[in-house]
Structures are given as C-alpha cells and as structure tokens.
Design a protein around this motif. Structure first.
Motif, PDB file in Angstrom:
ATOM      1  N   LYS A  33       0.829  -1.130  -0.022  1.00 30.09           N
ATOM      2  CA  LYS A  33       0.037   0.121   0.029  1.00 30.09           C
ATOM      3  C   LYS A  33       0.926   1.259   0.113  1.00 30.09           C
ATOM      4  O   LYS A  33       1.949   1.268   0.739  1.00 30.09           O
TER       5      LYS A  33
ATOM      6  N   THR B 226       0.745   7.708  -1.769  1.00 29.53           N
ATOM      7  CA  THR B 226       1.112   8.601  -2.733  1.00 29.53           C
ATOM      8  C   THR B 226       0.824   8.350  -4.170  1.00 29.53           C
ATOM      9  O   THR B 226       0.836   9.093  -5.095  1.00 29.53           O
ATOM     10  N   LYS B 227       0.419   6.827  -4.574  1.00 29.76           N
ATOM     11  CA  LYS B 227       0.113   6.619  -5.692  1.00 29.76           C
ATOM     12  C   LYS B 227      -1.546   6.743  -6.098  1.00 29.76           C
ATOM     13  O   LYS B 227      -2.246   6.848  -5.125  1.00 29.76           O
ATOM     14  N   ASP B 228      -1.825   7.025  -7.188  1.00 35.31           N
ATOM     15  CA  ASP B 228      -3.125   7.190  -7.528  1.00 35.31           C
ATOM     16  C   ASP B 228      -3.965   6.092  -7.351  1.00 35.31           C
ATOM     17  O   ASP B 228      -5.299   6.448  -6.920  1.00 35.31           O
ATOM     18  N   VAL B 229      -3.559   4.890  -7.237  1.00 35.96           N
ATOM     19  CA  VAL B 229      -4.285   3.868  -7.014  1.00 35.96           C
ATOM     20  C   VAL B 229      -4.208   3.400  -5.288  1.00 35.96           C
ATOM     21  O   VAL B 229      -4.621   2.448  -4.881  1.00 35.96           O
ATOM     22  N   GLY B 230      -3.307   4.018  -4.752  1.00 32.63           N
ATOM     23  CA  GLY B 230      -3.092   3.725  -3.331  1.00 32.63           C
ATOM     24  C   GLY B 230      -1.869   2.400  -3.087  1.00 32.63           C
ATOM     25  O   GLY B 230      -2.055   1.687  -1.748  1.00 32.63           O
ATOM     26  N   ALA B 231      -1.530   1.993  -4.195  1.00 31.63           N
ATOM     27  CA  ALA B 231      -0.416   0.842  -4.014  1.00 31.63           C
ATOM     28  C   ALA B 231       0.542   0.953  -4.835  1.00 31.63           C
ATOM     29  O   ALA B 231       0.175   1.599  -6.129  1.00 31.63           O
TER      30      ALA B 231
ATOM     31  N   ASP C  81       3.197   6.211 -14.291  1.00 32.46           N
ATOM     32  CA  ASP C  81       2.592   7.445 -13.643  1.00 32.46           C
ATOM     33  C   ASP C  81       2.090   8.405 -15.113  1.00 32.46           C
ATOM     34  O   ASP C  81       2.945   8.626 -15.665  1.00 32.46           O
TER      35      ASP C  81
END
Lengths: 844, 474
Positions: free
Chosen positions: A484, A487-492, A600
């Motif tokens: 997890k 900071t990533k758009d998908v949360g992982a 990204d």
C-alpha cells in the motif's frame, strides 16, 4: 463468447446448400464465426448425464457455433442464415418495417411511476399472424435465452416477456407493487402464488434462482397486467401461465422491461427482426405504444435505419487496400450494410440496419469492409515506424542479476503474486496489519486473499513441495511484491524484490551472507559503511533471535537476512534449518542512460488539444508566483526541497491542522512535482493537488512562507518601498520561523539514539631492538590519543632471543579511527617501534 | 597381500596347464577355500585381458548335515537306545534330548525299547534287548550339491606378473614421467558424468527472456508494467470497455477491499472518457448509458497489461508533438476465473503496441508475420473477432504441424478511435496491438500439460534443473 447450437441439416436446408464440415468451418472462419463443436443431443446428454439417460435422445447432428459477443443478430438460426446468405450474395438483406395495425388502435402499454424505483423502462411490439413450427418455436425460446445471458446481462439490464396476444387484452399496465400484493399463476405451475411465495419457490430452481437477487430486496416488484388484471409477467423473474405462447399462437406480444433503455430497444429490435420472418407479411412488425407516467408516448419497435457517409479512401487507407468506391460499397452490402456510391467524389452512403447495433463508429464499418474483403487477402506491409528500443531499466537490472544469481549456484523459482493472509503474516510470525498488504474483496479461495508483500513464503512453499530433492536447496526469485502506498493514484505500488533461501542440514548463514556479498559485488557496491553496504544485527520475528541482520546500502535499509525462526520453518512444513535473504533492488537502479519510463500519468493536462464539443475548461490555472524562495529555502533547489521534506516529515500542513493558503503558496512555489525521494513532500504535494478546485475557499495564511525573489525585483524600487517595511518584518518573521523549525528538527534528530559502530582491535607492536625499553614503549603507545579511541589491556609476548612484543588492545569507533591511522601514529615513535600489525579485528 | 599371492599362484598354474584349469581344482590343490580363488579370478579379470574365465557349474553328492551327524554318532534310534540306562529312563527326560523324539518311535518299532506307562513317577522307558545292530549308520543321507566354478584359460594378454592398473593420471606421474610405463584402468564411457554444481533459470523466465529479445530486436521499447494494482478507469473505461461489460464482473476480476478506490485521475481526460461512453462523440454513437465515476474508481488487480498501454498512450498524447512509438511488455495479469489444468488466476501477458501516423490493417498483419516468424511460426491466418477496444479485431491462428490443425496463438487489433481520440492523440494516428500469453508457448515448448507444474510453488525442481535452454526458432 456466446455459443449457438443449430441443427446441421436444418441449417443447410435454410442455406440451400450442403457443406462438408471443413467447408462450413472455412465459411465460419471467414465470417468471424467459429465452428466450435460438431455433436448431437445424444452425445451432449451422454457426456453430461451418462449413457443411460441418452438412450432416447436425438441423433440429429448439431453445430455449436461461437458468435462474437457484439453480434446479437447472429444468436439464432434465422439470424445466422440471413447473415451468411447475404455474405454469400445469395440474398439481399431484408428491410424491416414497423407497421400500424390493419384495423384499430395499436396495443398500448402504460408505465406507472412506481416502476421508477425498481425497473423504470419498458418497450413492446406485436408480431402479427406468425406461424410457429416446433423448430421455430424452439429457436424463438432459445434466442430469448441467449439475449438474456448476453446483452441483457443475466436479465439485470433487460428482461424479455413474450405472450399470446389472443389470450390477453390491452391496454397493458406496467407497474410495481409490494410482493405480498402480487398473486398469479406463473408459467408451468398449476396454482397461484404470491410474489413472496414465488421467491422462496424459485430459491431451489436451478435456472431461475440466478435472477432472484435482481429484485429480491426491493420494496416493490415490477409486474405487467392486462386490462382484465391478468398478469403477463413479473419481470425479470417469470411470465404468467395464462398468456404463454404455444405452437398454435398466431399473434405475439413482446415486452422488454429494463434498467437500461438503450439496451431494451436493441433487444426488442433483435427479437422482432429475427422472427418477423415468419409473419404473414414477412419482416413487418406491428407497432405498440408505450405511455410514460408523464403522459409522453413512444412507438416501438424503433427499427431505426441510420445513414453514415464515408469515403472509400478512408477504408482503403485504414485497411491497406486499394479498391474502387463501387467495390467497397459492394463489400459493405455483403455485410448487411446496404451501401452505395453517392457519386460525390469517393463518398459512400452506408445504411446501418436495426440488427447491427454493434456498428457505432466509422471504424466498425471499416472492419466490415475488411472482413468482406477477407483479412487473409489483405496484403502484408511493414510499418516504417523508426524507433530505438529501450529496456525498462528495472527489468534490465532484473535480467542481468538473474543470470548471475543462477551462475552463483542458486535456482530460480517462480511463485504466485497472490496468496493467503496467513502466508505473508501468521506463518512468518507477523501481524497482517503490519504488512501493508492490499486485500482482495472477492477471492474464490484463501489462496487469493492478498497480494504478496514478501517473496519468502513462495520460496518456502516451493521447498516444501520439493522435500524429496537432494540437499542443499538453493533458490532465488526476483519479482514484484505489492505494498500500500498512498502517494500513488491507486493507493498501492509494486516493489521489486530479490529473495534467496538456503535449505540444508545446517543453517548456512555464511552461504546466504556470501550470496549477499556476491550480489553487492555484482551491483558494484563495496563493503563499507556510509557509501557502501554493511549488515547489522536486527530484531525480526521471522528470524531466529540473534540470527538476523539488516542490510544497509548507502546508508539506507534495503532488506534483511538471517536464519529463519524454527516456528516459521515448522509452519511451512519444513524440517531443516534455513537461512534467507530478502532485499529491494530498486535502490540499485542507478542512473540509466535510457529514458526512464513510468506508468505514472500527468494528472493535469498542460497541452490543450482541440477536442470536439469539449466543455469549458473547468478552471484557469492559477498564475504562479515568480519566486521560488520560501521560508524553507529555494524550493527550485534540492536543498530547499529537502528542508521542506524534513519539515513535512511529521506534519500534514504547512500551518496548523488544515489546508490553508500557506499550503497553496508553497505548492505554487514548487516549480514541478517533486521526485519520489522526498516522500513526505510527495505525499503533501499530491494531497495539495487535490485541493486545486476549492483552493479559493481555503483559509488564509497566518504567516508568509513564500519570499519575494529579491534579485528579480531589484528594479522595482517603488514596490519594495511601498511594502518594504512589511516585507522586512515578514521575512524576518519567516526567517525566525524557519530557524526555529530547523532547530526543532535538528533537536529532534539529535535525540534519536545514534548507533555507533565500534570495533575491538588487538595490535602487535614489535620493538626496535632487544634493548628497547618495553615499559617506555607501552607508555608511548598509550600516549596516542584520538577521538573515538580507547586503549585497553596489554601484555608482553616473547618472540624469541629474549625479545618481547607488546600486545595491546583498543576499542575504536569505526567512523573516526581506522587501523591505518593507528599504525601510522604508533610507527611514528621510530626509536622504539619497528612495526605494528593488527593481530585481531572484531566488529562489536 | 595374500590375495595377490593367490592370484600369482593361479597365473602360474594357468601357464603350466594345457587348455586351462578349474577353480575348484586349484582351490583343493592349494588347500584354500574356493571363494578365495574366485576372488583372485575376479581381480585378475578386472585387470584386463590377462585371463579369460568361463563360469561352469558341476553337481555332486555330499553328506547332508544330518547325514554327517549320523555317520559320526549313529542313528537317532541307536542313540536313544544307548542313552537309556538299565533301570530305565523317564519318558519326559528322553524327550529333552535332541534326538529323543525321532529316535523314540523308530526304537519302539524296532522293539529295542518298551514304554511302561503305569510306572510310578510317570511313564518310563526300558531296554528290551541287550544290544543292537545299527544298520542306519552305514547308509546315511546324501544330498545333491551344485558348485559353481570357473574354467580359467589364458587371456590375449596373458602374463604371470601382475601390474597394478592406475585409475587416474596424477601430478606426480606428469612430473616424473612414470605415466609412460603405467597401465591405466579403462574408463567406463557408458556411465553418466557428474552433474555440474550450478543454479538454473526457470523455464518460463527463459522463454520470457527470448520474447524480450525478439521485441528489442524489432525496436520495441519496454513499458513499465510494475503496477499490479490498477483502477477500473485505466483497466476498462479508458479502453472504451463499457461498465456493464461481463469482464468487469466479480466473477472475472479481482476487486480490492483495501485500498478499495483510486482517488486521482486526470480530470479533463476523465470527463472526455465519460462523455464518449455515455453520449458518444469523436465520431461515435457511444454506448449511451449512465457512466459512473464510482465504477471507474474501483481498484482491481489488472486483468491485462493493456491498462499500462493506455497510460503510456495517454502520456504520449500529452507530449507537445506526437512521436511514433513501438512499445512492448511481458508481465503478470490476473483473472478471477475457474482454475483448471491450463488456467491459473494469474498469468503473463505478452503485448506489442505500435503507434504511428497512417498504420493499416496490412501493417498489423505484416508485423504479426515478422513477430511470429521470429518464433519459428510462419503459417498464419487471421479470423475476425470481437474486442471492445479494438476494431478491426483479429484472432491469430497458426498451423500446428504436430496437431495437423490451425490453433489460436494470439489476439490483435487496431485500437478504437473512441479510446485514442479522448486521450488527445492526433486523428490520423493509428495504434495497432497484439497480445498472447507467455505460459502457453512455454508449455508447448517444454511439453508440460499442467500449468501448475510450470508456475507456482508446486513446480518440480527437477524439471527446472533439467529444462534445456530456450531456442524459439527450433
């Protein structure tokens, strides 16, 4: 892909030609169908239920044909035959017409407002003077089933009801009622049931139980009545028995209820276009009127023909052929898309019939032209796209490392990315909450509960399945785990790991440690503190106490190695000691010459394309201040970003506990999205980005964090004068805040117990000659003093001929005192010392 | 070394004897156990062609163990008679003797003894005659014995001196030159060598390496596919796959409960995607349904690497000026499917993508031929198919010489304008793509029928150890 079963002889009779199986397979292939299986009813029954049940079954040969998922017009014998006959130029595509009743008013279906809550749409039509035979009737029922399974999404989007119109009388009412208030005799039952009773009756029905959930929990159920209160159907579950169609039925009332109106219209069009063939006026359908709660009326079926114009050049260019406009119009006509050259340049007018709901773009028309031309007749060409290939740097590193790890005697394993919670947590002596694992909501078995967070369980399971193999077992895997990461758009995000295990009668820590040394050698990282790599003792419940070390490379922890805890070994059903190593390899990527690619995507579009009918852009981007100077330093420099990152390490916002203009000001000051090495800054930056729409409404800042760019503003004396005092005070204030914050940070950092690496050294000091005064020698040696050096005990050891050497111990801090330094200092006493050797060196 | 002595003696005997000697005779004449002589024969045989020995068996009669005992001590009945004193012997005492039971009945029938059952203190046995003639002692049992022996003759390189053969060349021999005089024991070339001590790469990964190589040779750049978790938006919506599409069912796709939703999307692009699904545009009728952001936000384990292709193409569209690209990837994808011998919940997808101005269906066919030719597959044909995000869509079939039929080897197509135009790619840019699984060609290549024997922890490491290198052209 749906499969349609048709009787071979019936098919050939309708096609007017007998084919061999191979010929028919070839025809299917060209048309985009697949002759999946040649079988018979008897074969199917005997395969599914055993030979005994199949004894009476028919031996008639069945063709099972796979149909593309978007071609609803090919889901029955009628449609297949029509499509193939037109394709083979043996038939002109029929024109479907909606007609008014010969006499009287069209059938009406009133929709009441109650349906809005459960299933708001309904459409209807009438097939007048139809002639059924057993085959036609079977096909009619079969098509409903195929449509239900495919476009209707198991009746959730659309449900079809067909009724013998002569047993009922319009107008009809489509309404919704509480299940207790609904009572009727359903299809093929002998008595009346309430809707509530029906739901429990069908719980055990192998066919109907799959549809119950669609309305089960709704307060009201959809229901259609005729003018006498007779129930036509309770969609999407069951029709009434009263209006069921038989072979004798002459007039059919078709209704479709839906949650998606577009699909209801398509489904109705399919039903009536396919079976109007058997009406006394073939391919005509009698209209029905649907009256909405607001009084609006619509006539169905739509049977809409749509006209598109395109150029033959477009088709030639997209397919890569060079055919005349007339030829292309011919090709399209073969695909039931009646086309003709308009005579205006190379323009073709294409008519899309109601049966071809799959054609939604010019590219669909282009595909049909290519199919009619024959994919296998299209000349092969080579794209001239000139590109230089780059490897994804992480995969390049992985590939290189794999080769060398195999050369180092370890065998590669390949394990699943999905596993059970137990595998990554309990079995390793950890809690699932500590793992940062992503969880799957709909696993069919426990094997797919989480994505793995470590490669270790997979390797241990591989060993467990290979216990009969000769020892030692040396395995490795380089692959991704998933963690997890907010900071990533998908949360992982994925993390590339290297894991190795050594399984033998002895733990073999030295083997795994040696593999680490070799790996670091391959990665060009030297064994040293600071810039190199080193390992130091660590606590980890997966490992045997005192037998685990953390791996540091260039000052950062990258993984662990050690001897596995006996409990872990037991939980993986192993019996021998086992040592293991797992580390991240992404920190070793270095700087590649290749363009670093990432998945990204930019969240804000900088380039404005001209999009057709694009709505007004939501908001003009805020003008950025020219200054990048902030209370944290110049944020256009790495140093400035670092200090901001440090500041944000334990804070969510620049000021207080909510986003404010202070955050926005700093956000704007940062020239571009920070790189991921500043993880705290990155987190904050992404968070701030989400406020861009409501930024105007954020509270104002209490202090000023962005400073004027003094150099740029040097010329604007007036401005400076005008706000000079304020600026000065504020910048002084800002400086004060900055210093205070930095001081706080420094204090906090210093409070952390610094782990100092020390070593114990035993030195042999040999005297100059046999007359050297050993006491004085020792005194001199002890006189050497350095920061981080502590002298210990000493003794005189005879070397021969009455000469003795001084053996003296000391403890040094690795970072401050090196053995070279010590030797140099001692040999400086030239009168006393001949040589100095390190007799023993141990890390503490 | 006694054996060497025997061997030498044996050689001398053979030298003197005409035609050969029998090992039994040698043993008896030397007063040695036969086995010692047999041992000498074996060791001489091992030295090469010194002697030749032929096994033969001879049969003769010999006293059995019982016979030997009788010959020495008399028959059982005689011994019973002899052991009975004049005042008789209690029957129970007699039975304790080894020969008691057998001898008693025979002595009774010979009427040498009598049994007084009424004697006080239990039955007692008395002699009935003064003396006996033990006939039995002279005709005792013999039994047939088979003795195996060797008939030994001179071999082609017969000699009476034994030179010990060396097994291996040693550094000493090389130094002092003694190897010139030595005889070396012949190698057994039938035996297998010792397996080298080394690690092994996994067969699937070996095939992956080859596929990467092929793409790189063709000038394709590798896409960063290290993101297993994807939002439904990039996995489906951006590809113009409608929200009611069956592939988006829980039956086919793994959804995430934590983190359940993706929160960040390029807003402008998302609006365009929403529009093309729900209303159409870009020359399309659209699907005309109520597109929901909630559905697009759902996090999943990506069902294809095309999700990454979508991200890469979107990024490409964000460049100031479009540049043609060729991309590939080989990485894991996930399907919540029913598992069987050829289906797992995860597998590797191979994907190739080319984006350039004016690409045609003929270009796609051409590039597929180039790609598959590098795999050693040259006979291809293409079947029209359906895929929500490609139009035209083609299934690629190759002729399988072994199965004598056409088998599906991959899928391909031209990406739909409804996918590309909302991204912002120029209208005259076409994107062609194809895909296949890595597992299937690997299973065919390595002759594996059950996918679990190839991927996952149930793999047989011996298979990994033994798998040959991957040369796809062969």
């Amino acid at each position: 892909m749906p499969t349609v079963g048709v009787k071979r002889d019936l098919l050939f009779k309708a096609l007017g030609k007998t084919y061999t199986d191979e010929e028919f397979d070839e025809l299917c292939f060209e048309f985009g169908l697949e002759l999946d299986e040649i079988t018979s009813e008897r074969e199917i029954i005997s395969r599914e239920q055993g030979d005994s049940k199949a004894s009476g079954a028919s031996d008639v040969i069945l063709y099972k044909i796979d149909v593309p998922a978007n071609r609803y017009d090919l889901l029955c014998l009628e449609g297949l035959v029509r499509g193939l006959q037109v394709f083979k130029n043996k038939l002109e595509a029929p024109r479907y017409r909606r007609v008014s009743p010969v006499s009287g008013e069209p059938q009406k279906l009133f929709i009441t407002k109650e349906t809005a809550a459960v299933r708001p749409h309904a459409v209807a039509a009438v097939l007048r003077n139809i002639t059924f035979t057993q085959e036609r009737y079977d096909s009619f029922i079969e098509l409903q089933d195929k449509l239900h399974q495919n476009i209707c999404r198991k009746r959730s989007l659309v449900a079809i009801g067909t009724h013998d119109l002569d047993t009922i009388s319009g107008p009809f009412t489509y309404t919704a009622k509480p299940p207790g208030d609904i009572s009727f005799k359903p299809l093929n039952q002998t008595k009346e049931y309430t809707a509530t009773q029906l739901m429990s009756l069908y719980k055990t029905d192998s066919h109907l139980k799959h549809y119950l959930h669609i309305i089960e929990d709704e307060p009201v159920y959809p229901i259609i009545y005729d003018s006498n209160g007779i129930v036509l159907s309770m969609p999407p579950i069951i029709n009434g028995d009263h209006s069921k169609i038989t072979l004798k039925t002459k007039n059919v009332f078709v209704e479709c209820t839906a949650t998606d109106l577009t699909k209801a219209k398509i489904v109705l069009d399919m039903m009536v276009t396919m079976f109007s063939e058997y009406c006394s006026q073939p391919f005509t359908v009698e209209e029905a009127e649907v009256v909405y709660p607001d009084g609006k009326t619509c006539k169905y079926p739509e049977l809409a023909y749509r006209k598109e114009k395109l150029s033959s050049e477009f088709i030639n260019r997209k397919v890569g052929i060079n055919e005349s406009t007339e030829k292309i119009a011919e090709l399209l006509t073969k695909m039931c898309l009646r086309s003709q050259a308009t005579g205006v340049g190379d323009e073709i007018e294409v008519e899309i019939p109601p049966t071809r709901s799959d054609v939604i773009h010019a590219c669909d028309i282009m595909e049909d032209a290519a199919m009619a031309y024959g994919f296998n007749n299209v000349p092969q060409t080579t794209p001239r796209t000139y590109t230089v290939a780059n490897q994804f740097p992480l995969n390049k590193l992985t590939e290189l490392l794999r080769q060398d790890l195999a050369a180092a005697g370890f065998t590669e394993a390949l394990n699943f990315a999905l596993c059970s919670e137990e595998d990554v947590a309990d079995k390793l002596g950890k809690k699932i909450s500590e793992t940062r694992a992503v969880h799957i909501s709909n696993p069919k078995t426990a094997e797919f509960q989480v994505a793995r967070t470590t490669l270790l369980p997979g390797l241990l399971k591989t060993i467990a399945s290979n216990r009969k193999m000769p020892l030692p077992l040396k395995l490795f895997e380089i692959s991704d785990v998933v963690l997890k990461d907010e900071t990533k758009d998908v949360g992982a995000r994925n993390s590339r790991r290297f894991c190795a295990v050594y399984y033998n009668k002895s733990p073999g820590f030295e083997v795994i440690h040696g593999l680490l040394d070799r790996t670091m050698e391959l990665l060009e990282v030297k064994s040293a503190r600071g810039d190199g790599y080193h390992i130091q003792a660590a606590e980890d419940s997966t490992f045997f106490p005192g037998r685990c070390a953390e791996i540091f490379a260039r000052g950062k922890s990258v993984g662990r190695l050690g001897v596995l805890h006996p409990d872990v070994i037991n939980r993986f059903e192993l019996t021998m000691p086992c040592s293991a190593l797992e580390m991240d390899i992404e920190p070793f990527l270095g700087h590649t010459a290749e363009t670093p690619l990432t998945h990204d995507v930019p969240m804000q579009e900088v380039i404005k394309h001209k999009f057709p009918t694009q709505g007004e852009s939501s908001q003009a981007p805020s003008s950025r201040p020219t200054s990048t100077k902030t209370a944290f330093g110049d944020v256009s420099t790495a140093a400035g970003l670092k200090s901001l990152n440090d500041f944000l390490a334990d804070k969510s916002y620049i000021e207080g506990f909510a986003a404010s203009q202070a955050d926005m000001a700093i956000f704007d000051a940062i020239p571009s999205a920070p790189c991921s090495t500043f993880c705290h800054l990155m987190r904050w930056y992404n968070h701030m980005k989400s406020f861009q729409r409501e930024r105007a409404s954020l509270p104002s800042a209490k202090s000023q964090f962005v400073l004027q760019a003094t150099a740029n503003d040097a010329g604007d004396d007036d401005d400076i004068d005008l706000f000079g005092s304020d600026d000065e005070a504020e910048s002084a204030e800002a400086d004060r805040i900055k210093e205070q914050r930095l001081a706080e940070y420094a204090a906090k950092k210093s409070k952390k117990p610094a782990l100092v690496a020390k070593s114990s050294i035993l030195l042999d000091v040999k005297p100059w000659d046999d007359e050297t005064n050993m006491a004085e020698l020792e005194q001199r040696v002890r006189s050497v003093s350095m920061d981080g050096l502590l002298w210990g005990q000493s003794k005189l050891v005879p070397v021969g001929y009455g000469i003795k050497k001084l053996q003296i111990g000391c403890v040094v801090e690795d970072e401050k005192v090196g053995t070279d330094l010590l030797e140099e200092a001692i040999t400086a006493f030239e009168d006393y010392v001949q040589s100095v050797d390190v007799a023993a060196f141990n890390k503490i | 070394m006694a054996d060497a002595g025997v061997a030498e003696t044996l050689l001398r005997r053979i030298e003197k004897a005409d035609g050969g000697v029998d090992s039994l005779d040698v043993a008896s004449s030397l007063g040695l156990d036969h086995q010692v002589v047999v041992g000498a024969v074996k060791s001489l045989q091992a030295l090469g062609d010194l002697i030749s020995a032929e096994q033969r068996s001879s049969k003769h009669w010999e006293l059995s163990e019982e016979g030997t005992e009788i010959a020495e001590q008399g028959s059982h009945e005689a011994r019973v008679f002899g052991s009975i004193p004049l005042d008789g012997l209690a029957q129970s005492e007699l039975m304790k003797l080894s020969f008691g039971k057998i001898g008693f009945s025979k002595a009774m029938s010979n009427k040498w003894i009598r049994l007084d059952k009424t004697h006080e203190g239990g039955p007692r046995i008395f002699r009935t005659v003064e003396s006996i003639q033990d006939q039995e002692k002279n005709c005792v049992a013999e039994m047939l014995l088979t003795v195996k022996s060797y008939w030994i003759t001179k071999g082609p390189s017969f000699s009476t001196t034994i030179t010990k053969q060396e097994t291996e060349l040693t550094p000493d021999m090389i130094a002092n030159g003694s190897w010139k005089e030595k005889k070396f024991k012949p190698y057994n070339f039938e035996a297998m060598g010792v397996a080298p001590d080394c690690g092994h790469l996994h067969p699937l990964m070996k095939v992956r390496t080859q596929f990467r190589q092929i793409f790189l040779e063709m000038g394709f750049s590798e896409m960063p596919t290290n993101n297993f978790i994807e939002s439904s938006f990039w996995n489906f919506d951006s590809l113009f796959q409608p929200q009611q599409h069956p592939a988006r069912d829980a039956h086919d796709t793994f959804f995430l409960s934590d983190p359940a939703l993706a929160h960040e999307f390029p807003q402008d692009y998302l609006e365009r995607v929403k529009k093309v699904h729900s209303e159409g545009g870009f020359g399309s009728q659209g699907y005309k349904y109520d597109w929901k952001i909630e559905e697009a936000q759902k996090n999943i384990l990506r069902t294809h690497t095309t999700a990454v292709s979508a991200r890469m193409l979107y990024k490409l569209a964000q460049q100031e000026k479009f540049t043609p690209v060729k991309y590939f990837s080989i990485d894991r994808v996930f399907r919540n499917e029913t598992l069987d011998a050829t289906h797992l919940a995860e597998f590797h997808q191979i994907e190739g993508v080319v984006a350039d101005y004016g690409l045609t269906l003929g270009d796609l066919i051409g590039i597929l031929y180039q790609f598959f030719t590098k795999l050693g597959i040259t006979k291809l044909r293409f079947k029209p198919a359906y895929n929500p995000y490609t139009e035209p869509s083609m299934e690629v079939f190759s002729y399988h010489e072994g199965l004598q039929k056409w088998v599906e080897v991959g899928n391909s197509g031209v990406f739909r304008p409804e996918m590309l135009l909302p991204m912002g790619l120029p209208e005259d840019v076409s994107v062609i793509a194809w895909g296949l699984s890595l597992e299937r060609p690997t299973m065919i290549k390595y002759g594996i029928n059950n996918i679990r024997e190839l991927v996952g922890h149930k793999v047989n490491l011996q298979m990994v150890y033994d798998s040959p290198m991957c040369r796809l052209e062969s």
